[in-house]
Design a protein around this motif. Structure first.
Motif, PDB file in Angstrom:
ATOM      1  N   ASN A   1       0.825  -1.203   0.000  1.00 49.79           N
ATOM      2  CA  ASN A   1       0.000   0.000   0.000  1.00 49.79           C
ATOM      3  C   ASN A   1       0.867   1.265   0.000  1.00 49.79           C
ATOM      4  O   ASN A   1       2.088   1.214   0.129  1.00 49.79           O
ATOM      5  N   GLU A   2       0.208   2.401  -0.121  1.00 49.84           N
ATOM      6  CA  GLU A   2       0.903   3.684  -0.225  1.00 49.84           C
ATOM      7  C   GLU A   2       1.768   3.976   1.002  1.00 49.84           C
ATOM      8  O   GLU A   2       2.890   4.464   0.879  1.00 49.84           O
ATOM      9  N   GLU A   3       1.259   3.667   2.184  1.00 49.94           N
ATOM     10  CA  GLU A   3       2.021   3.911   3.414  1.00 49.94           C
ATOM     11  C   GLU A   3       3.301   3.090   3.445  1.00 49.94           C
ATOM     12  O   GLU A   3       4.365   3.580   3.847  1.00 49.94           O
ATOM     13  N   ALA A   4       3.237   1.850   3.024  1.00 50.26           N
ATOM     14  CA  ALA A   4       4.414   0.987   2.997  1.00 50.26           C
ATOM     15  C   ALA A   4       5.458   1.529   2.021  1.00 50.26           C
ATOM     16  O   ALA A   4       6.656   1.517   2.314  1.00 50.26           O
ATOM     17  N   ILE A   5       5.000   2.020   0.892  1.00 53.64           N
ATOM     18  CA  ILE A   5       5.916   2.590  -0.096  1.00 53.64           C
ATOM     19  C   ILE A   5       6.556   3.856   0.457  1.00 53.64           C
ATOM     20  O   ILE A   5       7.762   4.080   0.295  1.00 53.64           O
ATOM     21  N   LYS A   6       5.779   4.696   1.134  1.00 51.73           N
ATOM     22  CA  LYS A   6       6.328   5.921   1.734  1.00 51.73           C
ATOM     23  C   LYS A   6       7.411   5.586   2.757  1.00 51.73           C
ATOM     24  O   LYS A   6       8.458   6.229   2.802  1.00 51.73           O
ATOM     25  N   LYS A   7       7.168   4.575   3.576  1.00 56.13           N
ATOM     26  CA  LYS A   7       8.163   4.167   4.571  1.00 56.13           C
ATOM     27  C   LYS A   7       9.418   3.636   3.895  1.00 56.13           C
ATOM     28  O   LYS A   7      10.533   3.936   4.309  1.00 56.13           O
ATOM     29  N   MET A   8       9.226   2.839   2.862  1.00 59.15           N
ATOM     30  CA  MET A   8      10.351   2.228   2.166  1.00 59.15           C
ATOM     31  C   MET A   8      11.236   3.277   1.485  1.00 59.15           C
ATOM     32  O   MET A   8      12.450   3.143   1.448  1.00 59.15           O
ATOM     33  N   THR A   9      10.617   4.322   0.950  1.00 59.99           N
ATOM     34  CA  THR A   9      11.359   5.320   0.173  1.00 59.99           C
ATOM     35  C   THR A   9      11.644   6.600   0.950  1.00 59.99           C
ATOM     36  O   THR A   9      12.127   7.570   0.370  1.00 59.99           O
ATOM     37  N   LYS A  10      11.383   6.606   2.247  1.00 56.73           N
ATOM     38  CA  LYS A  10      11.527   7.821   3.060  1.00 56.73           C
ATOM     39  C   LYS A  10      12.906   8.459   2.923  1.00 56.73           C
ATOM     40  O   LYS A  10      13.027   9.666   2.808  1.00 56.73           O
ATOM     41  N   GLY A  11      13.955   7.664   2.923  1.00 49.84           N
ATOM     42  CA  GLY A  11      15.308   8.197   2.838  1.00 49.84           C
ATOM     43  C   GLY A  11      15.820   8.391   1.426  1.00 49.84           C
ATOM     44  O   GLY A  11      16.964   8.797   1.233  1.00 49.84           O
TER      45      GLY A  11
END
Length: 66
Positions: A2-12
């Motif tokens: 989901n979108e939240e998981a992608i945001k966490k994965m790409t945060k850095g």
């Protein structure tokens, strides 16, 4: 994923890394899209514009990518 998981994965990720990920993802599904819509070349053009922006991040290339 989901979108939240992608945001966490790409945060850095840097902007360049995010664009590279978007290009990679788009290229994975491009054959599926082109099989369904063989005359629609907009996704291929968008991928090419994004690649240009990675190579040379100019205002003109950013506008073309958008």
């Amino acid at each position: 994923m989901n979108e939240e998981a992608i945001k966490k994965m790409t945060k850095g990720f840097s902007r360049k890394q995010n664009v590279k990920l978007a290009i990679y993802s788009a290229e994975l599904v491009l054959p599926i899209f082109e099989k369904q819509y063989p005359k629609d070349n907009r996704p291929r053009k968008a991928i090419a514009a994004a690649k240009k922006c990675i190579e040379s991040d100019t205002k003109e290339n950013r506008i073309a990518r958008a």
